[in-house]
Design a protein around this motif. Structure first.
Motif, mmCIF file in Angstrom:
data_model
loop_
_atom_site.group_PDB
_atom_site.id
_atom_site.type_symbol
_atom_site.label_atom_id
_atom_site.label_comp_id
_atom_site.label_asym_id
_atom_site.label_seq_id
_atom_site.Cartn_x
_atom_site.Cartn_y
_atom_site.Cartn_z
ATOM 1 N N GLU A 113 99.924 81.887 36.288
ATOM 2 C CA GLU A 113 100.316 83.199 35.773
ATOM 3 C C GLU A 113 101.691 83.603 36.288
ATOM 4 O OE1 GLU A 113 98.477 87.740 35.485
ATOM 5 O OE2 GLU A 113 97.921 86.396 37.143
ATOM 6 N N ALA A 114 101.969 83.295 37.567
ATOM 7 C CA ALA A 114 103.287 83.616 38.115
ATOM 8 C C ALA A 114 104.386 82.800 37.443
ATOM 9 C CB ALA A 114 103.290 83.369 39.629
ATOM 10 N N GLU A 115 104.042 81.616 36.956
ATOM 11 C CA GLU A 115 105.017 80.782 36.245
ATOM 12 C C GLU A 115 105.098 81.107 34.753
ATOM 13 O OE1 GLU A 115 103.762 76.833 37.005
ATOM 14 O OE2 GLU A 115 104.080 76.936 39.185
ATOM 15 N N HIS A 116 104.310 82.107 34.303
ATOM 16 C CA HIS A 116 104.299 82.548 32.903
ATOM 17 C C HIS A 116 103.868 81.425 31.954
ATOM 18 C CE1 HIS A 116 106.360 86.154 34.316
ATOM 19 N NE2 HIS A 116 107.256 85.366 34.916
ATOM 20 N N LYS A 117 102.929 80.608 32.438
ATOM 21 C CA LYS A 117 102.388 79.552 31.594
ATOM 22 C C LYS A 117 101.046 79.930 30.976
ATOM 23 C CE LYS A 117 104.724 75.749 33.974
ATOM 24 N NZ LYS A 117 104.560 74.463 34.708
ATOM 25 N N ILE A 118 100.391 80.920 31.539
ATOM 26 C CA ILE A 118 99.142 81.423 30.972
ATOM 27 C C ILE A 118 99.137 82.942 31.064
ATOM 28 C CG2 ILE A 118 97.766 79.364 31.508
ATOM 29 C CD1 ILE A 118 96.637 80.871 33.917
ATOM 30 N N LEU A 119 98.375 83.567 30.169
ATOM 31 C CA LEU A 119 98.130 85.006 30.202
ATOM 32 C C LEU A 119 96.736 85.238 30.760
ATOM 33 C CD1 LEU A 119 99.509 86.026 26.699
ATOM 34 C CD2 LEU A 119 100.647 86.323 28.900
ATOM 35 N N VAL A 120 96.614 86.221 31.634
ATOM 36 C CA VAL A 120 95.354 86.442 32.350
ATOM 37 C C VAL A 120 94.911 87.882 32.147
ATOM 38 C CG1 VAL A 120 94.168 86.325 34.575
ATOM 39 C CG2 VAL A 120 96.023 84.722 34.067
ATOM 40 N N ILE A 121 93.644 88.054 31.835
ATOM 41 C CA ILE A 121 93.002 89.368 31.810
ATOM 42 C C ILE A 121 92.112 89.443 33.038
ATOM 43 C CG2 ILE A 121 91.390 90.880 30.586
ATOM 44 C CD1 ILE A 121 94.083 90.695 29.264
ATOM 45 N N ASP A 123 103.908 80.948 26.840
ATOM 46 C CA ASP A 123 105.139 80.155 26.717
ATOM 47 C C ASP A 123 106.179 80.724 27.672
ATOM 48 O OD1 ASP A 123 107.227 78.560 26.028
ATOM 49 O OD2 ASP A 123 107.211 79.056 23.888
ATOM 50 N N PRO A 124 106.596 79.975 28.688
ATOM 51 C CA PRO A 124 107.591 80.516 29.630
ATOM 52 C C PRO A 124 108.931 80.817 28.985
ATOM 53 C CG PRO A 124 106.514 78.556 30.523
ATOM 54 C CD PRO A 124 106.126 78.645 29.091
ATOM 55 N N SER A 125 109.265 80.126 27.885
ATOM 56 C CA SER A 125 110.570 80.373 27.249
ATOM 57 C C SER A 125 110.646 81.744 26.593
ATOM 58 C CB SER A 125 110.840 79.280 26.210
ATOM 59 O OG SER A 125 109.856 79.310 25.187
ATOM 60 N N LEU A 126 109.513 82.364 26.337
ATOM 61 C CA LEU A 126 109.506 83.685 25.715
ATOM 62 C C LEU A 126 109.607 84.816 26.730
ATOM 63 C CD1 LEU A 126 106.695 83.118 23.054
ATOM 64 C CD2 LEU A 126 109.176 82.894 22.765
ATOM 65 N N PHE A 127 109.599 84.471 27.985
ATOM 66 C CA PHE A 127 109.685 85.505 29.014
ATOM 67 C C PHE A 127 111.142 85.765 29.375
ATOM 68 C CE2 PHE A 127 110.012 86.638 33.524
ATOM 69 C CZ PHE A 127 109.289 87.820 33.527
ATOM 70 N N HIS A 128 111.509 87.027 29.436
ATOM 71 C CA HIS A 128 112.861 87.435 29.810
ATOM 72 C C HIS A 128 112.754 88.512 30.881
ATOM 73 C CE1 HIS A 128 114.720 85.213 26.482
ATOM 74 N NE2 HIS A 128 113.721 85.649 25.723
ATOM 75 N N GLU A 129 113.505 88.308 31.932
ATOM 76 C CA GLU A 129 113.485 89.252 33.039
ATOM 77 C C GLU A 129 114.221 90.529 32.631
ATOM 78 O OE1 GLU A 129 112.302 90.625 36.670
ATOM 79 O OE2 GLU A 129 111.831 88.663 35.779
#
Length: 302
Positions: free
Chosen positions: A197-205, A220-226
């Motif tokens: 989750e910290a690497e933005h590879k999975i979404l967690v509820i 998808d980590p490529s869709l994450f923007h800081e």
């Protein structure tokens, strides 16, 4: 006269002598007197007790440990096959490599079981969905003693982060994976889930109270923007208008609001109640024989 008195006296004396002889022949048996306690017995009782000799009328209590209660011949605890299979599933869950039936019996302390009971236990393991039986490839004909056994989890083949990502990528829909199902074959998966989750590879509820993960999706980590922290602060400072203001502005722009104004429901005119139509009586008249009495004779008044 004197002769009659003498005869009566003689008969009385003879009856008295006969009664005395009968009483002398009857012997009374008396119980022997109870022996008085000796000095030695009293001293021993005082030394063994609390200093007060026990009376003869005192009740002697039987110690609780000497009372024998009835017990069943065999309680059957742990000897049921279903129970033993459950223990075997729990033991195989923590094993990465297949195990033979002898290793499973050794863990369950069942090596002393009879061969027929062992065979029945093995057949029960092979019928269980949670246990996978791997036949021996070196044998052409399998027996109940051949092959090895491995735990079959609810999510098969997922015991590390790489396998979890591969399993999520193979899914053809956007459904989630329950963490409870993952723990069936991967008990310590929470640490890996937090890292992914910290690497933005999975979404967690997560659960609100405990914060533990409950469901996971592929991300998808490529869709994450800081986002710039300063922009986050500015975003939080923007005041959102109230519901009433939003509804009024949408109506002014000739747009239908997604949520209705609560005041419109309160000021809405009540619907007119429909009057119930009187039902027409269709019953058959039964007083036809009195029709001549019910006629109107008011016009005949003078």
């Amino acid at each position: 006269m004197s002769s009659s008195l003498e005869r009566q006296q003689a008969s009385f004396m003879s009856s008295m002598s006969a009664a005395s002889s009968k009483l002398a022949g009857t012997k009374r048996t008396l119980a022997p007197p109870s022996p008085s306690p000796s000095v030695g017995s009293v001293a021993s009782a005082i030394a063994a007790g609390n200093g007060t000799p026990r009376k003869a009328t005192d009740r002697v209590d039987t110690p609780a440990h000497n009372i024998v209660y009835s017990q069943p011949a065999a309680t059957g605890t742990g000897l049921n096959i279903i129970t033993q299979v459950t223990y075997a599933i729990a033991w195989l869950r923590g094993k990465d490599e297949p195990r033979t039936y002898l290793e499973i019996l050794g863990h369950l302390s069942g090596l002393h079981w009879s061969p027929s009971y062992q065979e029945e236990f093995v057949e029960a393991m092979r019928r269980t969905r949670e246990i996978q039986w791997i036949p021996d490839p070196n044998l052409s004909e399998q027996t109940w003693q051949s092959g090895t056994y491995l735990h079959r989890p609810k999510v098969p083949g997922v015991r590390n982060k790489t396998q979890l990502l591969a399993y999520l990528q193979k899914k053809t829909d956007a459904s989630c994976v329950g963490v409870k199902e993952l723990k069936d074959g991967w008990p310590d998966c929470e640490k890996a889930i937090n890292e992914l989750e910290a690497e933005h590879k999975i979404l967690v509820i997560r659960v609100k109270k405990e914060g533990s993960p409950r469901y996971v999706w592929l991300d998808d980590p490529s869709l994450f923007h800081e986002v710039d922290p300063e922009l986050k602060v500015m975003w939080q400072k923007v005041e959102v208008p109230g519901t009433d203001t939003i509804v009024q502005r949408l109506k002014a722009a000739s747009q239908k609001p997604a949520s209705e104004d609560p005041r419109d429901k309160m000021t809405a005119a009540p619907k007119a109640e429909k009057k119930k139509r009187a039902q027409r009586r269709t019953g058959k008249a039964t007083n036809t024989h009195m029709e001549h009495l019910l006629k109107d004779y008011s016009h005949m008044k003078r």
